[in-house]
Design a protein around this motif. Structure first.
Motif, PDB file in Angstrom:
ATOM      1  N   ARG A 107       1.894   4.601   5.315  1.00  0.00           N
ATOM      2  CA  ARG A 107       3.190   4.292   5.898  1.00  0.00           C
ATOM      3  C   ARG A 107       3.099   2.889   6.493  1.00  0.00           C
ATOM      4  O   ARG A 107       2.200   2.605   7.276  1.00  0.00           O
ATOM      5  N   CYS A 108       4.038   2.044   6.091  1.00  0.00           N
ATOM      6  CA  CYS A 108       4.040   0.666   6.592  1.00  0.00           C
ATOM      7  C   CYS A 108       4.718   0.612   7.947  1.00  0.00           C
ATOM      8  O   CYS A 108       5.867   1.062   8.092  1.00  0.00           O
ATOM      9  N   HIS A 109       4.037   0.070   8.923  1.00  0.00           N
ATOM     10  CA  HIS A 109       4.616  -0.143  10.251  1.00  0.00           C
ATOM     11  C   HIS A 109       5.044  -1.609  10.312  1.00  0.00           C
ATOM     12  O   HIS A 109       4.241  -2.509  10.574  1.00  0.00           O
ATOM     13  N   TRP A 110       6.322  -1.825  10.063  1.00  0.00           N
ATOM     14  CA  TRP A 110       6.797  -3.202   9.934  1.00  0.00           C
ATOM     15  C   TRP A 110       6.739  -3.988  11.237  1.00  0.00           C
ATOM     16  O   TRP A 110       6.628  -5.216  11.219  1.00  0.00           O
ATOM     17  N   SER A 111       6.808  -3.304  12.361  1.00  0.00           N
ATOM     18  CA  SER A 111       6.697  -4.042  13.625  1.00  0.00           C
ATOM     19  C   SER A 111       5.288  -4.595  13.816  1.00  0.00           C
ATOM     20  O   SER A 111       5.090  -5.557  14.565  1.00  0.00           O
ATOM     21  N   GLU A 112       4.296  -4.003  13.110  1.00  0.00           N
ATOM     22  CA  GLU A 112       2.927  -4.522  13.144  1.00  0.00           C
ATOM     23  C   GLU A 112       2.728  -5.572  12.059  1.00  0.00           C
ATOM     24  O   GLU A 112       2.175  -6.646  12.317  1.00  0.00           O
ATOM     25  N   GLY A 139       0.812  -1.213   0.000  1.00  0.00           N
ATOM     26  CA  GLY A 139       0.000   0.000   0.000  1.00  0.00           C
ATOM     27  C   GLY A 139       0.840   1.255   0.000  1.00  0.00           C
ATOM     28  O   GLY A 139       0.356   2.345  -0.305  1.00  0.00           O
ATOM     29  N   ASP A 140       2.139   1.115   0.297  1.00  0.00           N
ATOM     30  CA  ASP A 140       3.012   2.269   0.407  1.00  0.00           C
ATOM     31  C   ASP A 140       3.476   2.801  -0.941  1.00  0.00           C
ATOM     32  O   ASP A 140       4.079   3.879  -1.012  1.00  0.00           O
ATOM     33  N   ARG A 141       3.203   2.086  -2.030  1.00  0.00           N
ATOM     34  CA  ARG A 141       3.603   2.569  -3.353  1.00  0.00           C
ATOM     35  C   ARG A 141       2.463   3.279  -4.077  1.00  0.00           C
ATOM     36  O   ARG A 141       2.600   3.673  -5.228  1.00  0.00           O
ATOM     37  N   ILE A 142       1.339   3.429  -3.406  1.00  0.00           N
ATOM     38  CA  ILE A 142       0.224   4.178  -3.971  1.00  0.00           C
ATOM     39  C   ILE A 142       0.421   5.637  -3.577  1.00  0.00           C
ATOM     40  O   ILE A 142       0.463   5.967  -2.384  1.00  0.00           O
ATOM     41  N   ASP A 143       0.564   6.515  -4.559  1.00  0.00           N
ATOM     42  CA  ASP A 143       0.863   7.923  -4.285  1.00  0.00           C
ATOM     43  C   ASP A 143      -0.405   8.656  -3.884  1.00  0.00           C
ATOM     44  O   ASP A 143      -1.241   8.994  -4.721  1.00  0.00           O
ATOM     45  N   VAL A 149      12.114  -2.203  17.146  1.00  0.00           N
ATOM     46  CA  VAL A 149      12.964  -1.286  16.366  1.00  0.00           C
ATOM     47  C   VAL A 149      13.677  -2.056  15.254  1.00  0.00           C
ATOM     48  O   VAL A 149      13.810  -1.559  14.118  1.00  0.00           O
ATOM     49  N   ALA A 150      14.117  -3.273  15.551  1.00  0.00           N
ATOM     50  CA  ALA A 150      14.819  -4.079  14.543  1.00  0.00           C
ATOM     51  C   ALA A 150      13.947  -4.319  13.318  1.00  0.00           C
ATOM     52  O   ALA A 150      14.416  -4.215  12.178  1.00  0.00           O
ATOM     53  N   LEU A 151      12.666  -4.612  13.535  1.00  0.00           N
ATOM     54  CA  LEU A 151      11.777  -4.865  12.392  1.00  0.00           C
ATOM     55  C   LEU A 151      11.405  -3.573  11.677  1.00  0.00           C
ATOM     56  O   LEU A 151      11.267  -3.557  10.445  1.00  0.00           O
ATOM     57  N   GLU A 152      11.244  -2.484  12.419  1.00  0.00           N
ATOM     58  CA  GLU A 152      10.918  -1.212  11.773  1.00  0.00           C
ATOM     59  C   GLU A 152      12.045  -0.762  10.844  1.00  0.00           C
ATOM     60  O   GLU A 152      11.795  -0.172   9.793  1.00  0.00           O
ATOM     61  N   THR A 153      13.302  -1.021  11.234  1.00  0.00           N
ATOM     62  CA  THR A 153      14.423  -0.591  10.402  1.00  0.00           C
ATOM     63  C   THR A 153      14.758  -1.596   9.311  1.00  0.00           C
ATOM     64  O   THR A 153      15.190  -1.211   8.213  1.00  0.00           O
ATOM     65  N   THR A 154      14.547  -2.881   9.571  1.00  0.00           N
ATOM     66  CA  THR A 154      14.948  -3.924   8.627  1.00  0.00           C
ATOM     67  C   THR A 154      13.878  -4.196   7.583  1.00  0.00           C
ATOM     68  O   THR A 154      14.190  -4.475   6.417  1.00  0.00           O
ATOM     69  N   GLY A 155      12.614  -4.120   7.963  1.00  0.00           N
ATOM     70  CA  GLY A 155      11.519  -4.447   7.052  1.00  0.00           C
ATOM     71  C   GLY A 155      11.563  -3.698   5.733  1.00  0.00           C
ATOM     72  O   GLY A 155      11.471  -4.315   4.663  1.00  0.00           O
ATOM     73  N   PRO A 156      11.723  -2.360   5.741  1.00  0.00           N
ATOM     74  CA  PRO A 156      11.751  -1.633   4.469  1.00  0.00           C
ATOM     75  C   PRO A 156      12.897  -2.055   3.559  1.00  0.00           C
ATOM     76  O   PRO A 156      12.743  -2.095   2.333  1.00  0.00           O
ATOM     77  N   MET A 157      14.051  -2.374   4.147  1.00  0.00           N
ATOM     78  CA  MET A 157      15.193  -2.803   3.329  1.00  0.00           C
ATOM     79  C   MET A 157      14.924  -4.158   2.682  1.00  0.00           C
ATOM     80  O   MET A 157      15.216  -4.368   1.493  1.00  0.00           O
TER      81      MET A 157
END
Length: 204
Positions: free
Chosen positions: A133-138, A122-126, A160-168
């Motif tokens: 905004r994707c909340h990767w920890s969720e 859903g984050d690539r829909i402008d 925090v680890a998932l929030e920072t790692t998920g987008p990558m």
């Protein structure tokens, strides 16, 4: 592709099993069209043609094409969470195996879900200022739980680890499928290595 902020309107809640089936039918058709043609070419007329529904029936459940894309992104997030939940029902013996299982589940999601390569989660829909905004920890809550349960990682650290790692991980898996319809193995392996390094740095 810039879209009106009205596009974030949520679809009308299904009140009956028939309505729920119709909404799923519309979103399924949208996923196929997006996978074949891209999100920019999705129209309500194309959805009506693909489903055999009158165009008025499409508008009965969704106010416009962008609301359908938003719902497609929401469903993508929900299905990835379920996929991760299935993958982590049983614990992984090592931290590296846990991280690799996370990356592999994201890759499997890209293989299984039509349209995800175009709309992502859903984050690539402008939507301008209202972009999702994707909340990767969720989204990856089962991975957070596995880090806490199986590897004694404090929950705030795992979050925090998932929030920072998920987008990558998501970006590298998307590149893997952009390079090859079946996923370029080099990119997937790089995603695993990046994820291992990122989570290791977070958990210490």
């Amino acid at each position: 592709m810039t879209m009106s902020t009205d596009a974030a309107d949520v679809p009308r809640a299904p009140l009956t099993p028939v309505a729920a089936r119709r909404m799923a039918q519309i979103v399924d058709a949208a996923a196929r069209i997006v996978a074949e043609r891209g999100a920019e070419r999705l129209t309500t007329a194309a959805i009506a043609q693909a489903t055999g529904l009158a165009i008025g029936s499409v508008y009965r459940y969704f106010p416009d094409r962008v609301a359908i894309l938003v719902e497609l992104g929401r469903r993508s997030r929900e299905r990835l969470t379920r996929r991760l939940d299935d993958a982590f029902r049983l614990g992984q013996p090592t931290l590296e195996q846990t991280i690799d299982a996370f990356v592999d589940a994201v890759a499997q999601h890209y293989r299984a879900e039509p349209g995800v390569r175009s709309v992502g989660l859903g984050d690539r829909i402008d939507l301008g200022a209202d972009r999702e905004r994707c909340h990767w920890s969720e989204i990856a809550a089962p991975v957070v739980d596995a880090l806490v349960r199986d590897h004694a990682v404090p929950r705030p650290v795992a979050t925090v680890a998932l929030e920072t790692t998920g987008p990558m991980v998501d970006a590298l898996v998307e590149l893997a499928f952009r390079a090859s319809a079946t996923a370029e193995p080099t990119f997937l392996q790089h995603a695993r290595l990046v994820a291992r390094g990122s989570i290791r740095r977070n958990v210490g």
